[in-house]
Design a protein around this motif. Structure first.
Motif, PDB file in Angstrom:
ATOM      1  N   ARG A 109       0.845  -1.211   0.000  1.00  0.00           N
ATOM      2  CA  ARG A 109       0.000   0.000   0.000  1.00  0.00           C
ATOM      3  C   ARG A 109       0.877   1.256   0.000  1.00  0.00           C
ATOM      4  O   ARG A 109       0.588   2.234  -0.701  1.00  0.00           O
ATOM      5  CB  ARG A 109      -0.907   0.027   1.237  1.00  0.00           C
ATOM      6  CG  ARG A 109      -1.843  -1.163   1.379  1.00  0.00           C
ATOM      7  CD  ARG A 109      -2.874  -1.210   0.284  1.00  0.00           C
ATOM      8  NE  ARG A 109      -3.746  -2.383   0.410  1.00  0.00           N
ATOM      9  CZ  ARG A 109      -4.389  -2.931  -0.600  1.00  0.00           C
ATOM     10  NH1 ARG A 109      -4.258  -2.453  -1.827  1.00  0.00           N
ATOM     11  NH2 ARG A 109      -5.161  -3.977  -0.411  1.00  0.00           N
TER      12      ARG A 109
ATOM     13  N   ALA B 273       2.592   1.631  -3.405  1.00  0.00           N
ATOM     14  CA  ALA B 273       1.696   2.075  -4.480  1.00  0.00           C
ATOM     15  C   ALA B 273       1.597   3.598  -4.505  1.00  0.00           C
ATOM     16  O   ALA B 273       1.381   4.196  -5.549  1.00  0.00           O
ATOM     17  CB  ALA B 273       0.309   1.454  -4.307  1.00  0.00           C
ATOM     18  N   ARG B 274       1.740   4.230  -3.318  1.00  0.00           N
ATOM     19  CA  ARG B 274       1.623   5.689  -3.314  1.00  0.00           C
ATOM     20  C   ARG B 274       2.980   6.386  -3.274  1.00  0.00           C
ATOM     21  O   ARG B 274       3.045   7.607  -3.308  1.00  0.00           O
ATOM     22  CB  ARG B 274       0.726   6.156  -2.172  1.00  0.00           C
ATOM     23  CG  ARG B 274       1.159   5.771  -0.792  1.00  0.00           C
ATOM     24  CD  ARG B 274       0.224   6.373   0.282  1.00  0.00           C
ATOM     25  NE  ARG B 274       0.682   5.997   1.585  1.00  0.00           N
ATOM     26  CZ  ARG B 274       0.184   4.992   2.318  1.00  0.00           C
ATOM     27  NH1 ARG B 274      -0.817   4.265   1.852  1.00  0.00           N
ATOM     28  NH2 ARG B 274       0.675   4.700   3.500  1.00  0.00           N
ATOM     29  N   ALA B 275       4.063   5.615  -3.254  1.00  0.00           N
ATOM     30  CA  ALA B 275       5.407   6.211  -3.222  1.00  0.00           C
ATOM     31  C   ALA B 275       5.651   7.001  -4.508  1.00  0.00           C
ATOM     32  O   ALA B 275       5.280   6.557  -5.591  1.00  0.00           O
ATOM     33  CB  ALA B 275       6.452   5.116  -3.079  1.00  0.00           C
ATOM     34  N   ASP B 276       6.262   8.160  -4.388  1.00  0.00           N
ATOM     35  CA  ASP B 276       6.513   8.917  -5.615  1.00  0.00           C
ATOM     36  C   ASP B 276       7.824   8.454  -6.276  1.00  0.00           C
ATOM     37  O   ASP B 276       8.629   7.740  -5.686  1.00  0.00           O
ATOM     38  CB  ASP B 276       6.461  10.424  -5.367  1.00  0.00           C
ATOM     39  CG  ASP B 276       7.543  10.902  -4.418  1.00  0.00           C
ATOM     40  OD1 ASP B 276       8.667  10.368  -4.461  1.00  0.00           O
ATOM     41  OD2 ASP B 276       7.252  11.818  -3.634  1.00  0.00           O
TER      42      ASP B 276
ATOM     43  N   LYS C 241      11.363   6.378  -4.849  1.00  0.00           N
ATOM     44  CA  LYS C 241      11.753   5.073  -5.384  1.00  0.00           C
ATOM     45  C   LYS C 241      13.155   5.124  -5.984  1.00  0.00           C
ATOM     46  O   LYS C 241      13.969   4.223  -5.774  1.00  0.00           O
ATOM     47  CB  LYS C 241      10.705   4.595  -6.404  1.00  0.00           C
ATOM     48  CG  LYS C 241       9.360   4.272  -5.751  1.00  0.00           C
ATOM     49  CD  LYS C 241       8.359   3.619  -6.708  1.00  0.00           C
ATOM     50  CE  LYS C 241       7.761   4.603  -7.667  1.00  0.00           C
ATOM     51  NZ  LYS C 241       6.625   4.016  -8.437  1.00  0.00           N
TER      52      LYS C 241
ATOM     53  N   ILE D  95       4.070   4.086 -13.057  1.00  0.00           N
ATOM     54  CA  ILE D  95       2.901   4.168 -12.164  1.00  0.00           C
ATOM     55  C   ILE D  95       2.218   5.531 -12.224  1.00  0.00           C
ATOM     56  O   ILE D  95       2.875   6.569 -12.196  1.00  0.00           O
ATOM     57  CB  ILE D  95       3.329   3.838 -10.716  1.00  0.00           C
ATOM     58  CG1 ILE D  95       3.893   2.423 -10.666  1.00  0.00           C
ATOM     59  CG2 ILE D  95       2.151   3.984  -9.743  1.00  0.00           C
ATOM     60  CD1 ILE D  95       2.964   1.352 -11.212  1.00  0.00           C
TER      61      ILE D  95
ATOM     62  N   MET E 285      -5.776   4.063 -15.462  1.00  0.00           N
ATOM     63  CA  MET E 285      -4.572   4.481 -14.756  1.00  0.00           C
ATOM     64  C   MET E 285      -3.699   3.259 -14.485  1.00  0.00           C
ATOM     65  O   MET E 285      -4.186   2.230 -14.024  1.00  0.00           O
ATOM     66  CB  MET E 285      -4.930   5.144 -13.423  1.00  0.00           C
ATOM     67  CG  MET E 285      -3.704   5.591 -12.624  1.00  0.00           C
ATOM     68  SD  MET E 285      -4.137   6.140 -10.950  1.00  0.00           S
ATOM     69  CE  MET E 285      -4.659   7.815 -11.275  1.00  0.00           C
TER      70      MET E 285
ATOM     71  N   PRO F  90       0.397  -0.527  -9.667  1.00  0.00           N
ATOM     72  CA  PRO F  90       1.154  -1.756  -9.407  1.00  0.00           C
ATOM     73  C   PRO F  90       0.209  -2.951  -9.277  1.00  0.00           C
ATOM     74  O   PRO F  90      -0.970  -2.787  -8.978  1.00  0.00           O
ATOM     75  CB  PRO F  90       1.815  -1.489  -8.047  1.00  0.00           C
ATOM     76  CG  PRO F  90       1.631  -0.031  -7.759  1.00  0.00           C
ATOM     77  CD  PRO F  90       0.452   0.431  -8.542  1.00  0.00           C
ATOM     78  N   LEU F  91       0.763  -4.150  -9.471  1.00  0.00           N
ATOM     79  CA  LEU F  91      -0.048  -5.349  -9.226  1.00  0.00           C
ATOM     80  C   LEU F  91      -0.288  -5.542  -7.738  1.00  0.00           C
ATOM     81  O   LEU F  91      -1.311  -6.047  -7.341  1.00  0.00           O
ATOM     82  CB  LEU F  91       0.651  -6.587  -9.806  1.00  0.00           C
ATOM     83  CG  LEU F  91       0.618  -6.690 -11.336  1.00  0.00           C
ATOM     84  CD1 LEU F  91       1.469  -7.864 -11.803  1.00  0.00           C
ATOM     85  CD2 LEU F  91      -0.817  -6.850 -11.835  1.00  0.00           C
ATOM     86  N   GLY F  92       0.685  -5.165  -6.901  1.00  0.00           N
ATOM     87  CA  GLY F  92       0.528  -5.305  -5.449  1.00  0.00           C
ATOM     88  C   GLY F  92       1.692  -6.052  -4.827  1.00  0.00           C
ATOM     89  O   GLY F  92       2.723  -5.465  -4.527  1.00  0.00           O
TER      90      GLY F  92
END
Lengths: 418, 418
Positions: free
Chosen positions: A19, A22-25, A29, A95, A113, A116-118
């Motif tokens: 989670r 998924a929101r990391a900019d 990263k 992403i 949009m 990520p797959l997760g």
């Protein structure tokens, strides 16, 4: 250790980390990737020491030389690993990309949009470099990764994982975003491939034995990489020089890769002209030719091919050869015998080239090019996590996009359905 | 009947037909679709007679009224079926589309071509209209289909299949491109979902019982459609009028659809203002409200919600309601309890809307719009074969493109790898 309990905990932590990832900019990263590369370089000696222990234990246990070779890490290998991780930082972040936003008659705007797959589970052999590679690709694509490398490499994998987690933490990202399964118990794999609530996809990178086991037992979807029985088909209007050059490259550049050509088809009308120089080149390079009756009549040193030879991925200086009546027979043969990895036609005839392109049911289909091009770097993906021979989700070389999916997004302003 | 032998034969014939379908041109496919529509109209009386036999047998066997209702075909139903098939003929043909061709430094051109998946197995309940729908979508997307409808509908399905095959033959396409499994033996499903050599993907369209069985037994990849526990979240800056209108539409337009909202979240700071009029509207429409303690304090007729209520797809005039602290809690709640089908935020705050859009992990994520929009027609796909709650391959409404994949194509002129 209670394996089930341990794997549940790994899964829960991966899901939670996914989670945050998924929101990391993109900046965070990339910072993590650069920190990981720096840590790998800094700890090169420690990694080599851990690897030396792995190698000693594996040698004592009688691991075969080819596998010992893959297991062994050199200082140059560590440097390459760090370079690979840094290179992933330079790739565009897939992403959040929004595509095809369109207004609908109802007034809403609809588009997709990329997300990520997760959580991605990766199962691979005792090759420590895969640990860093796979971690980097999953991280950049905003996924959490659970890595299960071959047990012979566990000391080195643990050491790499610690550095990856250090890099994640340095960028403010959760260390659990990359976990190496810290047990050599095979039962761990059984849990990994069935925890649908925690794992979104499994990427197996290993031999046929591994894939067969996963096919039988996995309950999590897979992006699988099967064998490469690649073909080159020389059509009636094949240019003899291009044909010779392509076969030489496709068959003899490297014998052990999945995009190496294993089977050659040639039209009957040109077989007598094309085969002798090609056979001479192959023989000169030490390639054994296994052919049909017509081949054996044209090529003195060819031996008869069995039905199994046409299905085989030799991974060796051996090629199967068959004379065919025409493009219909060639396409039918390929769709029957190919592993659907990569197949190529050599011809200067446009309609036939286009027919081959459309009708051959393989992940990569080529015109007048060597099958050796089937590769994520050659295709411009920047990196690859594997080459899929599946049709679902990802086909052929799988880069960052293959570790993502697209969700639908709808923008309204109080809109309701009529 | 030897079921295994029968299913192997069905699979082999489907695979062979899929080769012809993959190369069929758009004109032939559209001709077949129009011929099928004409045949359905011409044989309307015969279809109704076959359906009447199915209904009589099902009634005698004690099938429940809701299922009898779905099984029953009317003259209007047959006309709609024909219309649906004709409409698929008007959709653009996705097959052969070439995307992103680019020159690489090596000199080759690399891109992707959209191709059929191959053989698609569709498993559905006793709803005869699905037979025609599914056949049309598979045909247009260049696939072969193996259809397994609910056994109660077998007479009507056989009759529809005969007309589909007549239409295929009229267009010069193989009749085996659409096969209805001609036995009610459940063992046939067991073979269908494990014949990896003949079936490329399974699309189950049915209840949770079917999906659970497939998840446990399938060896063929699936595009699955699970339940829809959809949420609407009213953020602090939700416009009260938009909120009321969206909840009314999302919850009360239809209670039995998968895109109906089943759970409502509201920010604490605005709960006292927003909830009373919404609760009044819901109560007026006969919707039972199951809420958290704070909800119950604000809404007189709310009953306490259990943990299970927040996971539930009610498919009924019941809604779960929860007061949350902020968008963080709302997103965390949705990612935990949602079935990842469709979730919406109501807010006029741009940064919060964008955060919701990115961080909610569902097939459709909406801003200021009713969850009822999650639908292939509303999204402009022209038709849908189902709504995927999977992440792999296809997510959300699945149209023709979801029944295709992209292979890589490489164009060279004698190029070899360096």
């Amino acid at each position: 250790m209670d394996i089930e309990h341990y794997m549940q905990s790994v899964g829960q932590r991966a899901r939670a980390a996914s989670r945050a990832m998924a929101r990391a900019d993109s900046g965070a990263k990339n910072t993590a990737l650069k920190a990981i590369a720096a840590a790998l370089r800094r700890e090169s000696a420690a990694l080599l020491a851990a690897n030396a222990e792995d190698v000693a234990a594996a040698r004592a246990a009688g691991l075969e030389p080819a596998m010992l070779d893959r297991l062994t890490l050199t200082a140059q290998g560590v440097a390459k690993m760090a370079e690979g991780v840094e290179q992933v930082a330079t790739l565009a972040d897939p992403i959040g990309e929004i595509n095809d936003m369109k207004y609908r008659p109802s007034g809403i705007q609809v588009g997709r949009m990329r997300v990520p797959l997760g959580v991605i589970g990766i199962i691979y052999e005792a090759r420590p470099n895969v640990t860093a590679d796979a971690a980097a690709l999953c991280l950049k694509s905003g996924n959490a990764a659970i890595l299960r490398g071959g047990s012979e490499a566990i000391r080195c994998n643990r050491a790499i994982a610690a550095l990856v987690q250090e890099g994640l933490a340095a960028a403010g990202l959760p260390a659990d975003a990359v976990q190496v399964i810290d047990t050599t118990d095979r039962a761990a794999v059984g849990h990994l491939i069935t925890m649908r609530e925690y794992v979104d996809v499994i990427v197996p990178r290993g031999g046929k034995g591994l894939i067969s086991r996963l096919l039988a037992e996995a309950r999590v979807p897979m992006i699988q990489h099967l064998d490469g029985n690649c073909h080159v088909y020389l059509e009636e209007e094949a240019d003899p020089n291009k044909a010779l050059k392509i076969i030489e490259n496709a068959k003899t550049q490297r014998y052990g890769t999945c995009n190496t050509t294993e089977s050659l088809l040639v039209d009957r009308s040109v077989a007598a002209m094309l085969l002798p120089p090609i056979a001479q080149m192959l023989t000169h390079k030490g390639v054994e030719i296994r052919g049909c009756a017509e081949t054996c009549a044209l090529v003195a040193n060819a031996v008869p091919a069995s039905e199994d030879d046409y299905y085989a991925e030799f991974l060796a200086p051996v090629i199967s050869l068959k004379v065919v009546a025409d493009i219909d027979e060639a396409i039918a043969h390929i769709n029957q015998y190919s592993s659907h990895h990569t197949d190529a036609i050599v011809t200067d005839n446009h309609p036939k080239a286009m027919r081959f392109l459309r009708e051959v049911d393989s992940a990569s289909v080529m015109i007048n090019a060597s099958t050796r091009f089937a590769d994520g770097f050659e295709y411009g993906l920047g990196a690859e996590i594997g080459i899929s021979t599946d049709k679902i989700h990802a086909r052929g070389p799988v880069g960052l996009n293959g570790l993502t999916c697209e969700k639908w997004i709808v923008l309204g302003d109080g809109h309701v359905r009529a």
